[in-house]
Design a protein around this motif. Structure first.
Motif, PDB file in Angstrom:
ATOM      1  N   GLY A 238       0.713  -1.168  -0.101  1.00  0.00           N
ATOM      2  CA  GLY A 238       0.090   0.212   0.024  1.00  0.00           C
ATOM      3  C   GLY A 238       1.140   1.245  -0.019  1.00  0.00           C
ATOM      4  N   VAL A 239       0.807   1.855   1.158  1.00  0.00           N
ATOM      5  CA  VAL A 239       1.639   3.180   1.325  1.00  0.00           C
ATOM      6  C   VAL A 239       3.080   2.863   1.204  1.00  0.00           C
ATOM      7  CG1 VAL A 239       1.969   5.122   2.580  1.00  0.00           C
ATOM      8  CG2 VAL A 239      -0.300   4.300   2.356  1.00  0.00           C
ATOM      9  N   GLN A 240       3.648   3.498   0.665  1.00  0.00           N
ATOM     10  CA  GLN A 240       5.158   3.488   0.453  1.00  0.00           C
ATOM     11  C   GLN A 240       6.101   4.469   1.299  1.00  0.00           C
ATOM     12  OE1 GLN A 240       6.654   0.722  -1.526  1.00  0.00           O
ATOM     13  NE2 GLN A 240       4.274   0.227  -1.353  1.00  0.00           N
ATOM     14  N   PRO A 241       7.151   4.010   1.927  1.00  0.00           N
ATOM     15  CA  PRO A 241       7.952   4.916   2.653  1.00  0.00           C
ATOM     16  C   PRO A 241       8.544   6.104   1.752  1.00  0.00           C
ATOM     17  CG  PRO A 241       8.952   2.692   2.380  1.00  0.00           C
ATOM     18  CD  PRO A 241       7.679   2.739   1.932  1.00  0.00           C
ATOM     19  N   PRO A 242       8.648   7.262   2.471  1.00  0.00           N
ATOM     20  CA  PRO A 242       8.741   7.664   3.841  1.00  0.00           C
ATOM     21  C   PRO A 242       7.187   8.191   4.165  1.00  0.00           C
ATOM     22  CG  PRO A 242       9.435   9.575   2.740  1.00  0.00           C
ATOM     23  CD  PRO A 242       9.150   8.330   1.554  1.00  0.00           C
ATOM     24  N   ASP A 243       6.069   7.950   3.288  1.00  0.00           N
ATOM     25  CA  ASP A 243       4.760   8.556   3.771  1.00  0.00           C
ATOM     26  C   ASP A 243       4.340   7.522   4.943  1.00  0.00           C
ATOM     27  OD1 ASP A 243       4.884  10.311   1.890  1.00  0.00           O
ATOM     28  OD2 ASP A 243       4.180   9.031   0.115  1.00  0.00           O
ATOM     29  N   PRO A 244       3.727   8.381   5.879  1.00  0.00           N
ATOM     30  CA  PRO A 244       2.941   7.599   7.146  1.00  0.00           C
ATOM     31  C   PRO A 244       1.859   6.892   6.669  1.00  0.00           C
ATOM     32  CG  PRO A 244       2.561   9.878   7.405  1.00  0.00           C
ATOM     33  CD  PRO A 244       3.471   9.822   6.135  1.00  0.00           C
ATOM     34  N   SER A 245       1.472   5.619   7.395  1.00  0.00           N
ATOM     35  CA  SER A 245       0.459   4.921   7.247  1.00  0.00           C
ATOM     36  C   SER A 245       0.228   4.254   8.413  1.00  0.00           C
ATOM     37  CB  SER A 245       0.298   3.952   6.170  1.00  0.00           C
ATOM     38  OG  SER A 245      -0.569   3.088   6.261  1.00  0.00           O
ATOM     39  N   TRP A 246      -0.753   3.859   9.007  1.00  0.00           N
ATOM     40  CA  TRP A 246      -0.871   3.166  10.367  1.00  0.00           C
ATOM     41  C   TRP A 246      -0.554   1.716  10.077  1.00  0.00           C
ATOM     42  CZ3 TRP A 246      -6.586   5.185  11.058  1.00  0.00           C
ATOM     43  CH2 TRP A 246      -6.497   6.380  11.686  1.00  0.00           C
ATOM     44  N   GLY A 247      -0.727   1.142   8.771  1.00  0.00           N
ATOM     45  CA  GLY A 247      -0.317  -0.180   8.734  1.00  0.00           C
ATOM     46  C   GLY A 247       1.127  -0.379   8.541  1.00  0.00           C
ATOM     47  N   ARG A 248       1.581   0.651   7.676  1.00  0.00           N
ATOM     48  CA  ARG A 248       3.169   0.808   7.668  1.00  0.00           C
ATOM     49  C   ARG A 248       3.781   0.917   8.966  1.00  0.00           C
ATOM     50  NH1 ARG A 248       6.644  -1.063   3.927  1.00  0.00           N
ATOM     51  NH2 ARG A 248       8.700  -0.251   4.471  1.00  0.00           N
ATOM     52  N   MET A 249       3.384   1.727   9.816  1.00  0.00           N
ATOM     53  CA  MET A 249       3.852   2.103  11.108  1.00  0.00           C
ATOM     54  C   MET A 249       3.931   0.714  11.805  1.00  0.00           C
ATOM     55  SD  MET A 249       2.321   5.871  11.964  1.00  0.00           S
ATOM     56  CE  MET A 249       3.120   5.971  13.230  1.00  0.00           C
ATOM     57  N   LEU A 250       2.847   0.080  11.821  1.00  0.00           N
ATOM     58  CA  LEU A 250       3.044  -1.405  12.457  1.00  0.00           C
ATOM     59  C   LEU A 250       4.104  -2.218  11.782  1.00  0.00           C
ATOM     60  CD1 LEU A 250      -0.885  -2.473  12.641  1.00  0.00           C
ATOM     61  CD2 LEU A 250       0.526  -1.913  14.529  1.00  0.00           C
ATOM     62  N   ALA A 251       4.339  -2.274  10.417  1.00  0.00           N
ATOM     63  CA  ALA A 251       5.330  -3.017  10.026  1.00  0.00           C
ATOM     64  C   ALA A 251       6.828  -2.513  10.571  1.00  0.00           C
ATOM     65  CB  ALA A 251       5.144  -2.688   8.472  1.00  0.00           C
ATOM     66  N   GLU A 252       6.848  -1.158  10.681  1.00  0.00           N
ATOM     67  CA  GLU A 252       8.310  -0.720  10.936  1.00  0.00           C
ATOM     68  C   GLU A 252       8.368  -0.888  12.546  1.00  0.00           C
ATOM     69  OE1 GLU A 252       7.452   3.482  10.201  1.00  0.00           O
ATOM     70  OE2 GLU A 252       8.103   3.272   8.095  1.00  0.00           O
ATOM     71  N   GLY A 253       7.101  -1.077  13.392  1.00  0.00           N
ATOM     72  CA  GLY A 253       7.512  -1.236  14.834  1.00  0.00           C
ATOM     73  C   GLY A 253       7.673  -2.667  15.226  1.00  0.00           C
ATOM     74  N   ARG A 254       7.384  -3.590  14.122  1.00  0.00           N
ATOM     75  CA  ARG A 254       7.451  -5.114  14.374  1.00  0.00           C
ATOM     76  C   ARG A 254       8.629  -5.399  14.861  1.00  0.00           C
ATOM     77  NH1 ARG A 254       6.263  -8.434   9.178  1.00  0.00           N
ATOM     78  NH2 ARG A 254       8.047  -7.048   8.583  1.00  0.00           N
ATOM     79  N   GLY A 255       9.934  -4.905  14.227  1.00  0.00           N
ATOM     80  CA  GLY A 255      11.063  -5.339  14.598  1.00  0.00           C
ATOM     81  C   GLY A 255      11.693  -4.512  16.119  1.00  0.00           C
ATOM     82  N   PHE A 256      10.971  -3.846  16.713  1.00  0.00           N
ATOM     83  CA  PHE A 256      11.157  -3.094  17.829  1.00  0.00           C
ATOM     84  C   PHE A 256      10.171  -3.335  19.182  1.00  0.00           C
ATOM     85  CE2 PHE A 256      12.923  -1.082  14.412  1.00  0.00           C
ATOM     86  CZ  PHE A 256      14.160  -0.612  14.581  1.00  0.00           C
ATOM     87  N   VAL A 257       9.607  -4.383  19.158  1.00  0.00           N
ATOM     88  CA  VAL A 257       8.283  -4.638  19.734  1.00  0.00           C
ATOM     89  C   VAL A 257       9.117  -4.487  21.445  1.00  0.00           C
ATOM     90  CG1 VAL A 257       6.783  -6.399  20.756  1.00  0.00           C
ATOM     91  CG2 VAL A 257       7.186  -6.176  18.498  1.00  0.00           C
ATOM     92  N   GLN A 258      10.047  -5.065  21.864  1.00  0.00           N
ATOM     93  CA  GLN A 258      10.658  -5.266  23.094  1.00  0.00           C
ATOM     94  C   GLN A 258      11.217  -4.018  23.407  1.00  0.00           C
ATOM     95  OE1 GLN A 258      12.910  -8.702  23.928  1.00  0.00           O
ATOM     96  NE2 GLN A 258      11.286 -10.005  23.338  1.00  0.00           N
ATOM     97  N   GLN A 259      11.838  -3.295  22.667  1.00  0.00           N
ATOM     98  CA  GLN A 259      12.594  -2.120  23.073  1.00  0.00           C
ATOM     99  C   GLN A 259      11.881  -0.709  22.765  1.00  0.00           C
ATOM    100  OE1 GLN A 259      15.734  -2.793  19.323  1.00  0.00           O
ATOM    101  NE2 GLN A 259      16.225  -1.131  20.710  1.00  0.00           N
ATOM    102  N   ALA A 260      10.854  -0.898  21.746  1.00  0.00           N
ATOM    103  CA  ALA A 260      10.099   0.527  21.519  1.00  0.00           C
ATOM    104  C   ALA A 260       8.578  -0.115  21.416  1.00  0.00           C
ATOM    105  CB  ALA A 260      10.586   1.124  20.568  1.00  0.00           C
ATOM    106  N   TRP A 261       7.942  -0.498  22.375  1.00  0.00           N
ATOM    107  CA  TRP A 261       6.610  -0.930  22.176  1.00  0.00           C
ATOM    108  C   TRP A 261       5.625   0.225  21.675  1.00  0.00           C
ATOM    109  CZ3 TRP A 261       3.193   1.843  24.796  1.00  0.00           C
ATOM    110  CH2 TRP A 261       3.795   2.958  25.759  1.00  0.00           C
ATOM    111  N   TRP A 262       5.970   1.361  21.493  1.00  0.00           N
ATOM    112  CA  TRP A 262       5.094   2.500  21.349  1.00  0.00           C
ATOM    113  C   TRP A 262       4.856   2.498  19.848  1.00  0.00           C
ATOM    114  CZ3 TRP A 262       9.426   3.076  24.373  1.00  0.00           C
ATOM    115  CH2 TRP A 262      10.586   3.418  23.675  1.00  0.00           C
ATOM    116  N   MET A 263       5.838   2.246  19.288  1.00  0.00           N
ATOM    117  CA  MET A 263       5.965   2.140  17.788  1.00  0.00           C
ATOM    118  C   MET A 263       4.851   1.646  17.162  1.00  0.00           C
ATOM    119  SD  MET A 263      10.131   1.906  16.583  1.00  0.00           S
ATOM    120  CE  MET A 263       9.428   1.883  14.772  1.00  0.00           C
ATOM    121  N   GLY A 264       4.432   0.431  17.641  1.00  0.00           N
ATOM    122  CA  GLY A 264       3.169  -0.444  17.247  1.00  0.00           C
ATOM    123  C   GLY A 264       1.770  -0.072  17.907  1.00  0.00           C
TER     124      GLY A 264
END
Length: 304
Positions: A238-264
Motif C-alpha cells: 500500500g503506502v510506500q515509505p517514507p509516507d506515514p500509514s498506520w499499517g506501515r507504522m505497524l510494520a516498522e514497529g514489528r522489529g522493535f516490539v521489546q525495546q520500543a513498544w509504542w511504535m506499534g
C-alpha cells in the motif's frame, strides 16, 4: 416520488417523521453511536488539519532522538529514525480515511449498478452477474486484493482500486436482493403500467426503496476498507515509505516490539478506534432503518 404520485400509484403513504430525523434521533439516543460519531469527527479533523496540528514534520528524522519513550516532548515517543510517532499517527489518518472513502466509493458505485441491473432485469443477466460475484467471493478478501496488486503494482492508488474491486460483490448482492423484493410491488407495477421507462422505474421507484441496507453496508465496509489498507501497507503493498500509514507504522514497529513498544501500540490503537467507531455508527444506522426499530423509536417520542 411525491406523496400524490405515490398515492396514485398505489404505494402506501405512512405518516412518519422524515428519515433524516429518525437517523439523527437514533444516533443521539445511542451513546455508543454518539461516541463513534464524535471519534469520526475528530478523525476527519485530523485528516484535514493533520500537518497543521502535528507538532513535528511527520517525515523529519532526528537520529539523536531515536527510540525515545513517550514524554511531554513526544507524547507517543519516537521511532527508529527519531521521527515523532504522534505526528505520524495524526497525518496517517488522512491516508486511511482517503483510502476508505475512495475504495468504498468505487465498490458502492459499481456494486449498486450491477445489483440494480441484475435484480431488475433478472434472467440470464442476473445469472451472469451473480456468477462473476460468486467467483470473486471464492477468494478471501485480502488474498484477492494482493493478487490484484500483484498485477497493478504496489502503491496507494492501486490499493484503492484493489479494495474497491474486492468489496464490489458485497454491494452487488445486497442491492440485488433488495431489488428483487421491491420490483414486483404494487407501486412499481402501477408506474410501469403508466408507461414509465426502465430508467425512471429504477431511479425514482426502486432505488429509493433499497437504500437502507446499502447505507448500513457502506458504514461497515468503510471499517473493513481501513483494515484492508492497513494490512496491505503492513505487507508493503500500500503506502510506500517514507509516507506515514498506520499499517506501515505497524510494520516498522514489528522489529522493535521489546525495546520500543509504542511504535506499534499507538498506530494499532488508531486502527482499532477507527474501525470501532464505524461499526458503532453502522449498528445505529441499522437499528434506525429497521422498520421495527424505527417504530420503537417513534413510539418513545424521539422523533416528535
Amino acid at each position: 416520488m411525491s406523496a400524490e404520485t405515490a398515492t396514485e400509484a398505489g404505494a402506501p403513504v405512512e405518516e412518519h417523521a422524515p428519515r433524516w430525523r429518525v437517523l439523527l434521533s437514533a444516533v443521539m439516543a445511542n451513546r455508543l453511536a454518539l461516541f463513534g460519531l464524535v471519534v469520526l469527527g475528530l478523525l476527519v479533523m485530523a485528516a484535514v488539519l493533520g500537518e497543521r496540528l502535528a507538532p513535528y514534520p511527520p517525515n523529519a528524522a532526528d537520529v539523536p532522538e531515536r527510540l525515545r519513550p513517550p514524554s511531554l516532548r513526544h507524547p507517543f515517543g519516537t521511532d527508529e529514525l527519531g521521527r515523532d510517532v504522534f505526528s505520524r499517527v495524526l497525518v496517517a489518518a488522512r491516508v486511511s480515511l482517503q483510502v476508505g472513502f475512495i475504495a468504498v466509493g468505487i465498490s458502492l458505485a459499481a456494486g449498486v449498478l450491477l445489483g440494480l441491473i441484475a435484480g431488475f432485469y433478472g434472467r440470464w443477466i442476473d445469472d451472469a452477474i451473480m456468477r462473476v460475484t460468486d467467483m470473486l467471493f471464492a477468494f478471501p478478501a485480502i488474498l484477492l486484493a494482493i493478487a490484484i496488486l500483484a498485477v497493478l503494482g504496489p502503491g496507494i492508488a492501486n490499493a484503492m482500486i484493489a479494495i474497491g474491486i474486492v468489496y464490489t460483490p458485497i454491494f452487488a448482492r445486497i442491492t440485488r436482493g433488495s431489488v428483487l423484493s421491491v420490483r414486483e410491488r404494487v407501486f412499481v407495477t402501477a408506474a410501469r403500467s403508466l408507461g414509465a421507462s426502465d430508467l425512471r422505474l429504477v431511479t425514482l421507484h426502486v432505488l429509493p426503496n433499497v437504500l437502507a441496507p446499502i447505507i448500513v453496508q457502506t458504514s461497515i465496509s468503510l471499517a473493513f476498507a481501513i483494515l484492508s489498507e492497513a494490512a496491505l501497507s503492513f505487507l508493503g503493498l500500500g503506502v510506500q515509505p517514507p509516507d506515514p500509514s498506520w499499517g506501515r507504522m505497524l510494520a516498522e514497529g514489528r522489529g522493535f516490539v521489546q525495546q520500543a513498544w509504542w511504535m506499534g501500540v499507538f498506530p494499532g490503537a488508531a486502527i482499532f478506534v477507527t474501525v470501532l467507531a464505524f461499526n458503532l455508527l453502522g449498528d445505529a444506522l441499522r437499528d434506525a432503518l429497521d422498520p421495527r426499530q424505527r417504530s420503537a423509536i417513534e413510539s418513545r417520542g424521539l422523533t416528535a
